[in-house]
Design a protein around this motif. Structure first.
Motif, PDB file in Angstrom:
ATOM      1  N   GLN A 104     -16.483  -2.824   7.966  1.00 23.04           N
ATOM      2  CA  GLN A 104     -15.969  -2.749   9.333  1.00 23.04           C
ATOM      3  C   GLN A 104     -14.497  -2.370   9.238  1.00 23.04           C
ATOM      4  O   GLN A 104     -13.758  -2.974   8.445  1.00 23.04           O
ATOM      5  N   VAL A 105     -14.064  -1.375  10.003  1.00 22.91           N
ATOM      6  CA  VAL A 105     -12.683  -0.913   9.897  1.00 22.91           C
ATOM      7  C   VAL A 105     -11.996  -0.861  11.254  1.00 22.91           C
ATOM      8  O   VAL A 105     -12.643  -0.851  12.305  1.00 22.91           O
ATOM      9  N   ARG A 106     -10.678  -0.813  11.175  1.00 18.72           N
ATOM     10  CA  ARG A 106      -9.823  -0.636  12.362  1.00 18.72           C
ATOM     11  C   ARG A 106      -8.754   0.391  11.988  1.00 18.72           C
ATOM     12  O   ARG A 106      -8.106   0.261  10.945  1.00 18.72           O
ATOM     13  N   PHE A 107      -8.584   1.384  12.848  1.00 18.74           N
ATOM     14  CA  PHE A 107      -7.579   2.414  12.626  1.00 18.74           C
ATOM     15  C   PHE A 107      -6.251   1.937  13.205  1.00 18.74           C
ATOM     16  O   PHE A 107      -6.198   1.470  14.333  1.00 18.74           O
ATOM     17  N   SER A 108      -5.175   2.049  12.411  1.00 16.99           N
ATOM     18  CA  SER A 108      -3.885   1.483  12.807  1.00 16.99           C
ATOM     19  C   SER A 108      -2.810   2.516  13.119  1.00 16.99           C
ATOM     20  O   SER A 108      -2.095   2.384  14.099  1.00 16.99           O
ATOM     21  N   LYS A 109      -2.676   3.502  12.245  1.00 22.00           N
ATOM     22  CA  LYS A 109      -1.597   4.482  12.388  1.00 22.00           C
ATOM     23  C   LYS A 109      -2.097   5.863  11.993  1.00 22.00           C
ATOM     24  O   LYS A 109      -3.019   5.990  11.191  1.00 22.00           O
ATOM     25  N   MET A 110      -1.428   6.865  12.510  1.00 18.88           N
ATOM     26  CA  MET A 110      -1.764   8.249  12.157  1.00 18.88           C
ATOM     27  C   MET A 110      -1.307   8.544  10.730  1.00 18.88           C
ATOM     28  O   MET A 110      -0.330   7.977  10.241  1.00 18.88           O
ATOM     29  N   THR A 111      -2.028   9.459  10.109  1.00 19.80           N
ATOM     30  CA  THR A 111      -1.713   9.907   8.755  1.00 19.80           C
ATOM     31  C   THR A 111      -1.383  11.389   8.829  1.00 19.80           C
ATOM     32  O   THR A 111      -2.054  12.149   9.537  1.00 19.80           O
ATOM     33  N   TYR A 112      -0.357  11.805   8.084  1.00 16.33           N
ATOM     34  CA  TYR A 112       0.144  13.167   8.160  1.00 16.33           C
ATOM     35  C   TYR A 112      -0.028  13.900   6.833  1.00 16.33           C
ATOM     36  O   TYR A 112      -0.054  13.270   5.767  1.00 16.33           O
ATOM     37  N   PRO A 113      -0.114  15.239   6.904  1.00 18.24           N
ATOM     38  CA  PRO A 113      -0.140  16.003   5.663  1.00 18.24           C
ATOM     39  C   PRO A 113       1.068  15.635   4.797  1.00 18.24           C
ATOM     40  O   PRO A 113       2.167  15.404   5.303  1.00 18.24           O
ATOM     41  N   GLY A 114       0.842  15.542   3.505  1.00 19.23           N
ATOM     42  CA  GLY A 114       1.910  15.178   2.573  1.00 19.23           C
ATOM     43  C   GLY A 114       1.923  13.707   2.214  1.00 19.23           C
ATOM     44  O   GLY A 114       2.503  13.322   1.197  1.00 19.23           O
ATOM     45  N   GLU A 115       1.301  12.874   3.039  1.00 23.99           N
ATOM     46  CA  GLU A 115       1.258  11.441   2.721  1.00 23.99           C
ATOM     47  C   GLU A 115       0.229  11.177   1.624  1.00 23.99           C
ATOM     48  O   GLU A 115      -0.853  11.762   1.613  1.00 23.99           O
ATOM     49  N   SER A 116       0.587  10.286   0.717  1.00 25.53           N
ATOM     50  CA  SER A 116      -0.342   9.805  -0.305  1.00 25.53           C
ATOM     51  C   SER A 116      -0.896   8.473   0.168  1.00 25.53           C
ATOM     52  O   SER A 116      -0.151   7.634   0.676  1.00 25.53           O
ATOM     53  N   ILE A 117      -2.180   8.286  -0.025  1.00 26.15           N
ATOM     54  CA  ILE A 117      -2.847   7.071   0.433  1.00 26.15           C
ATOM     55  C   ILE A 117      -3.276   6.245  -0.770  1.00 26.15           C
ATOM     56  O   ILE A 117      -3.768   6.778  -1.766  1.00 26.15           O
ATOM     57  N   GLU A 118      -3.046   4.941  -0.669  1.00 23.60           N
ATOM     58  CA  GLU A 118      -3.514   3.983  -1.670  1.00 23.60           C
ATOM     59  C   GLU A 118      -4.515   3.053  -1.016  1.00 23.60           C
ATOM     60  O   GLU A 118      -4.307   2.618   0.116  1.00 23.60           O
ATOM     61  N   ILE A 119      -5.572   2.771  -1.753  1.00 20.09           N
ATOM     62  CA  ILE A 119      -6.583   1.847  -1.259  1.00 20.09           C
ATOM     63  C   ILE A 119      -6.464   0.569  -2.079  1.00 20.09           C
ATOM     64  O   ILE A 119      -6.551   0.598  -3.307  1.00 20.09           O
ATOM     65  N   VAL A 120      -6.220  -0.538  -1.374  1.00 19.41           N
ATOM     66  CA  VAL A 120      -6.087  -1.847  -2.032  1.00 19.41           C
ATOM     67  C   VAL A 120      -7.059  -2.822  -1.388  1.00 19.41           C
ATOM     68  O   VAL A 120      -7.444  -2.659  -0.227  1.00 19.41           O
ATOM     69  N   GLY A 121      -7.456  -3.809  -2.150  1.00 20.13           N
ATOM     70  CA  GLY A 121      -8.373  -4.793  -1.605  1.00 20.13           C
ATOM     71  C   GLY A 121      -8.298  -6.100  -2.363  1.00 20.13           C
ATOM     72  O   GLY A 121      -7.805  -6.150  -3.494  1.00 20.13           O
ATOM     73  N   ARG A 122      -8.788  -7.143  -1.700  1.00 16.03           N
ATOM     74  CA  ARG A 122      -8.819  -8.454  -2.349  1.00 16.03           C
ATOM     75  C   ARG A 122      -9.958  -9.277  -1.761  1.00 16.03           C
ATOM     76  O   ARG A 122     -10.334  -9.111  -0.600  1.00 16.03           O
ATOM     77  N   VAL A 123     -10.459 -10.179  -2.579  1.00 15.65           N
ATOM     78  CA  VAL A 123     -11.538 -11.069  -2.157  1.00 15.65           C
ATOM     79  C   VAL A 123     -10.944 -12.135  -1.247  1.00 15.65           C
ATOM     80  O   VAL A 123      -9.943 -12.763  -1.590  1.00 15.65           O
ATOM     81  N   ILE A 124     -11.556 -12.338  -0.083  1.00 15.55           N
ATOM     82  CA  ILE A 124     -11.038 -13.362   0.830  1.00 15.55           C
ATOM     83  C   ILE A 124     -11.992 -14.542   0.993  1.00 15.55           C
ATOM     84  O   ILE A 124     -11.584 -15.604   1.459  1.00 15.55           O
ATOM     85  N   GLU A 125     -13.262 -14.356   0.593  1.00 22.11           N
ATOM     86  CA  GLU A 125     -14.207 -15.464   0.751  1.00 22.11           C
ATOM     87  C   GLU A 125     -15.430 -15.217  -0.128  1.00 22.11           C
ATOM     88  O   GLU A 125     -15.847 -14.074  -0.321  1.00 22.11           O
ATOM     89  N   LYS A 126     -15.960 -16.311  -0.642  1.00 25.84           N
ATOM     90  CA  LYS A 126     -17.254 -16.270  -1.326  1.00 25.84           C
ATOM     91  C   LYS A 126     -18.185 -17.196  -0.562  1.00 25.84           C
ATOM     92  O   LYS A 126     -17.833 -18.334  -0.285  1.00 25.84           O
ATOM     93  N   LYS A 127     -19.351 -16.658  -0.207  1.00 25.38           N
ATOM     94  CA  LYS A 127     -20.302 -17.423   0.584  1.00 25.38           C
ATOM     95  C   LYS A 127     -21.554 -17.706  -0.246  1.00 25.38           C
ATOM     96  O   LYS A 127     -21.721 -17.182  -1.345  1.00 25.38           O
ATOM     97  N   ALA A 128     -22.408 -18.525   0.346  1.00 25.07           N
ATOM     98  CA  ALA A 128     -23.693 -18.817  -0.290  1.00 25.07           C
ATOM     99  C   ALA A 128     -24.501 -17.535  -0.429  1.00 25.07           C
ATOM    100  O   ALA A 128     -24.216 -16.527   0.222  1.00 25.07           O
TER     101      ALA A 128
END
Length: 136
Positions: free
Chosen positions: A80-104
């Motif tokens: 599930q995603v939410r778009f926050s800001k516009m991205t422009y040519p020339g910008e480099s994008i990094e994808i980061v993530g972290r575990v926030i919960e472990k369920k049954a």
């Protein structure tokens, strides 16, 4: 990767993407069918007051690539995603993530962000993955 391998708070390896190019935007327009000139025509971007901007779905695709580089897509149950800001040519994008919960039932919940080099979040999201267990 197994359920037991992940701990709450653990970060995934950063996925760094090359700077976004205008050629990439034209190719994405053709692949996606999104020919809105805001993504490819300078004059239209200037009239809109934004300049040319990248397709939001292109950035979401990068975000999804990050997720599936960490966890096999066969285990992903939801993104599930939410778009926050516009991205422009020339910008480099990094994808980061972290575990926030472990369920049954071996379900892992993690956050994922697509951000530029300045730390501006372009797309944020949550994903859930049902991982196998080492104990089976």
């Amino acid at each position: 990767m197994y359920y037991e391998d992940l701990q709450v708070g653990a970060s995934f390896p950063v996925l760094k993407k090359d700077p976004i190019t205008r050629v990439q935007l034209v190719r994405f327009a053709g692949a996606s069918g999104d020919f809105n000139p805001l993504h490819t025509v300078e004059e239209v971007g200037e009239q809109a007051g934004t300049g040319i901007i990248a397709h939001g779905m292109l950035i979401m695709g990068m975000l999804s690539q990050g997720v599936t580089s960490w966890i096999s897509r066969k285990y992903i149950k939801r993104i599930q995603v939410r778009f926050s800001k516009m991205t422009y040519p020339g910008e480099s994008i990094e994808i980061v993530g972290r575990v926030i919960e472990k369920k049954a039932d071996n379900l892992v919940v993690a956050e994922v962000l697509a951000k530029n080099c300045e730390g501006d979040v372009k797309v944020s999201g949550i994903f859930e993955a049902k991982l196998p267990s080492r104990n089976l």
